[in-house]
Design a protein around this motif. Structure first.
Motif, mmCIF file in Angstrom:
data_model
loop_
_atom_site.group_PDB
_atom_site.id
_atom_site.type_symbol
_atom_site.label_atom_id
_atom_site.label_comp_id
_atom_site.label_asym_id
_atom_site.label_seq_id
_atom_site.Cartn_x
_atom_site.Cartn_y
_atom_site.Cartn_z
ATOM 1 N N LEU A 38 0.831 -1.210 0.000
ATOM 2 C CA LEU A 38 0.000 0.000 0.000
ATOM 3 C C LEU A 38 0.863 1.257 0.000
ATOM 4 O O LEU A 38 0.561 2.233 -0.696
ATOM 5 C CB LEU A 38 -0.937 0.007 1.208
ATOM 6 C CG LEU A 38 -2.093 -0.979 1.158
ATOM 7 C CD1 LEU A 38 -2.792 -1.043 2.514
ATOM 8 C CD2 LEU A 38 -3.069 -0.607 0.072
ATOM 9 N N PHE A 39 1.941 1.236 0.765
ATOM 10 C CA PHE A 39 2.863 2.365 0.797
ATOM 11 C C PHE A 39 3.494 2.582 -0.580
ATOM 12 O O PHE A 39 3.545 3.688 -1.102
ATOM 13 C CB PHE A 39 3.933 2.117 1.861
ATOM 14 C CG PHE A 39 4.978 3.188 1.950
ATOM 15 C CD1 PHE A 39 4.631 4.522 2.074
ATOM 16 C CD2 PHE A 39 6.318 2.869 1.915
ATOM 17 C CE1 PHE A 39 5.596 5.524 2.160
ATOM 18 C CE2 PHE A 39 7.287 3.845 2.001
ATOM 19 C CZ PHE A 39 6.924 5.176 2.119
ATOM 20 N N ARG A 40 3.947 1.480 -1.200
ATOM 21 C CA ARG A 40 4.564 1.562 -2.528
ATOM 22 C C ARG A 40 3.557 2.094 -3.555
ATOM 23 O O ARG A 40 3.896 2.947 -4.380
ATOM 24 C CB ARG A 40 5.090 0.188 -2.949
ATOM 25 C CG ARG A 40 5.914 0.223 -4.226
ATOM 26 C CD ARG A 40 6.414 -1.149 -4.604
ATOM 27 N NE ARG A 40 7.380 -1.688 -3.677
ATOM 28 C CZ ARG A 40 8.695 -1.439 -3.715
ATOM 29 N NH1 ARG A 40 9.169 -0.653 -4.635
ATOM 30 N NH2 ARG A 40 9.504 -1.991 -2.849
ATOM 31 N N GLU A 41 2.329 1.630 -3.496
ATOM 32 C CA GLU A 41 1.290 2.103 -4.423
ATOM 33 C C GLU A 41 1.001 3.587 -4.199
ATOM 34 O O GLU A 41 0.803 4.340 -5.153
ATOM 35 C CB GLU A 41 0.013 1.281 -4.264
ATOM 36 C CG GLU A 41 -1.085 1.654 -5.232
ATOM 37 C CD GLU A 41 -0.696 1.511 -6.691
ATOM 38 O OE1 GLU A 41 -1.209 2.301 -7.526
ATOM 39 O OE2 GLU A 41 0.131 0.628 -7.026
ATOM 40 N N GLY A 42 1.001 4.011 -2.945
ATOM 41 C CA GLY A 42 0.819 5.428 -2.650
ATOM 42 C C GLY A 42 1.933 6.276 -3.243
ATOM 43 O O GLY A 42 1.690 7.361 -3.781
ATOM 44 N N LEU A 43 3.169 5.775 -3.164
ATOM 45 C CA LEU A 43 4.296 6.486 -3.772
ATOM 46 C C LEU A 43 4.143 6.558 -5.291
ATOM 47 O O LEU A 43 4.422 7.593 -5.901
ATOM 48 C CB LEU A 43 5.621 5.809 -3.407
ATOM 49 C CG LEU A 43 6.081 5.942 -1.964
ATOM 50 C CD1 LEU A 43 7.305 5.073 -1.710
ATOM 51 C CD2 LEU A 43 6.368 7.392 -1.618
ATOM 52 N N ARG A 44 3.702 5.455 -5.892
ATOM 53 C CA ARG A 44 3.489 5.440 -7.352
ATOM 54 C C ARG A 44 2.473 6.505 -7.767
ATOM 55 O O ARG A 44 2.655 7.180 -8.767
ATOM 56 C CB ARG A 44 2.971 4.078 -7.797
ATOM 57 C CG ARG A 44 4.001 3.202 -8.359
ATOM 58 C CD ARG A 44 3.399 1.991 -9.071
ATOM 59 N NE ARG A 44 4.388 0.949 -9.021
ATOM 60 C CZ ARG A 44 4.419 -0.049 -8.158
ATOM 61 N NH1 ARG A 44 3.466 -0.171 -7.278
ATOM 62 N NH2 ARG A 44 5.377 -0.930 -8.181
ATOM 63 N N VAL A 50 8.349 9.066 -11.835
ATOM 64 C CA VAL A 50 9.679 8.578 -11.456
ATOM 65 C C VAL A 50 9.893 7.156 -11.973
ATOM 66 O O VAL A 50 8.947 6.393 -12.176
ATOM 67 C CB VAL A 50 9.919 8.643 -9.926
ATOM 68 C CG1 VAL A 50 9.778 10.056 -9.413
ATOM 69 C CG2 VAL A 50 9.025 7.694 -9.176
ATOM 70 N N SER A 51 11.166 6.816 -12.173
ATOM 71 C CA SER A 51 11.518 5.466 -12.624
ATOM 72 C C SER A 51 11.320 4.469 -11.485
ATOM 73 O O SER A 51 11.165 4.857 -10.319
ATOM 74 C CB SER A 51 12.971 5.436 -13.083
ATOM 75 O OG SER A 51 13.831 5.608 -11.964
ATOM 76 N N GLU A 52 11.382 3.193 -11.825
ATOM 77 C CA GLU A 52 11.256 2.150 -10.793
ATOM 78 C C GLU A 52 12.407 2.250 -9.790
ATOM 79 O O GLU A 52 12.203 2.035 -8.600
ATOM 80 C CB GLU A 52 11.216 0.763 -11.428
ATOM 81 C CG GLU A 52 9.871 0.402 -12.024
ATOM 82 C CD GLU A 52 8.749 0.388 -10.979
ATOM 83 O OE1 GLU A 52 8.916 -0.202 -9.889
ATOM 84 O OE2 GLU A 52 7.690 0.969 -11.270
ATOM 85 N N ALA A 53 13.605 2.591 -10.277
ATOM 86 C CA ALA A 53 14.760 2.735 -9.370
ATOM 87 C C ALA A 53 14.537 3.901 -8.401
ATOM 88 O O ALA A 53 14.824 3.779 -7.200
ATOM 89 C CB ALA A 53 16.037 2.934 -10.177
ATOM 90 N N GLU A 54 14.036 5.016 -8.921
ATOM 91 C CA GLU A 54 13.760 6.173 -8.057
ATOM 92 C C GLU A 54 12.641 5.854 -7.073
ATOM 93 O O GLU A 54 12.701 6.240 -5.903
ATOM 94 C CB GLU A 54 13.386 7.390 -8.901
ATOM 95 C CG GLU A 54 14.536 7.939 -9.723
ATOM 96 C CD GLU A 54 14.076 8.973 -10.731
ATOM 97 O OE1 GLU A 54 14.725 10.038 -10.788
ATOM 98 O OE2 GLU A 54 13.073 8.725 -11.441
#
Length: 71
Positions: A38-44, A50-54
């Motif tokens: 959920l945190f990762r999806e919120g960042l997306r 941003v790139s996947e690395a960023e």
């Protein structure tokens, strides 16, 4: 301290208390994984360009901020 629990929360605590220790640990890992996703999806959503690395760096920086420094 006398906490007034909502009915759903109280039912959840009762269900957890009936689980075996290994099942409780598995549930804790499951909830931890779900929280990270959920945190990762919120960042997306917050940083769509941003790139996947960023994104991964933002994710790691966010986790570091949340880490309890007392351990």
């Amino acid at each position: 301290m006398n906490l007034k629990l909502r009915p759903n929360h109280q039912a959840y605590l009762m269900a957890i208390s009936r689980m075996s220790p290994s099942d409780r640990a598995a549930k804790a890992f499951e909830l931890s994984d779900m929280t990270k996703e959920l945190f990762r999806e919120g960042l997306r959503r917050r940083f769509p360009d941003v790139s996947e690395a960023e994104l991964h760096q933002l994710f790691l920086q966010g986790l570091e901020k949340c880490h309890n420094q007392n351990y």
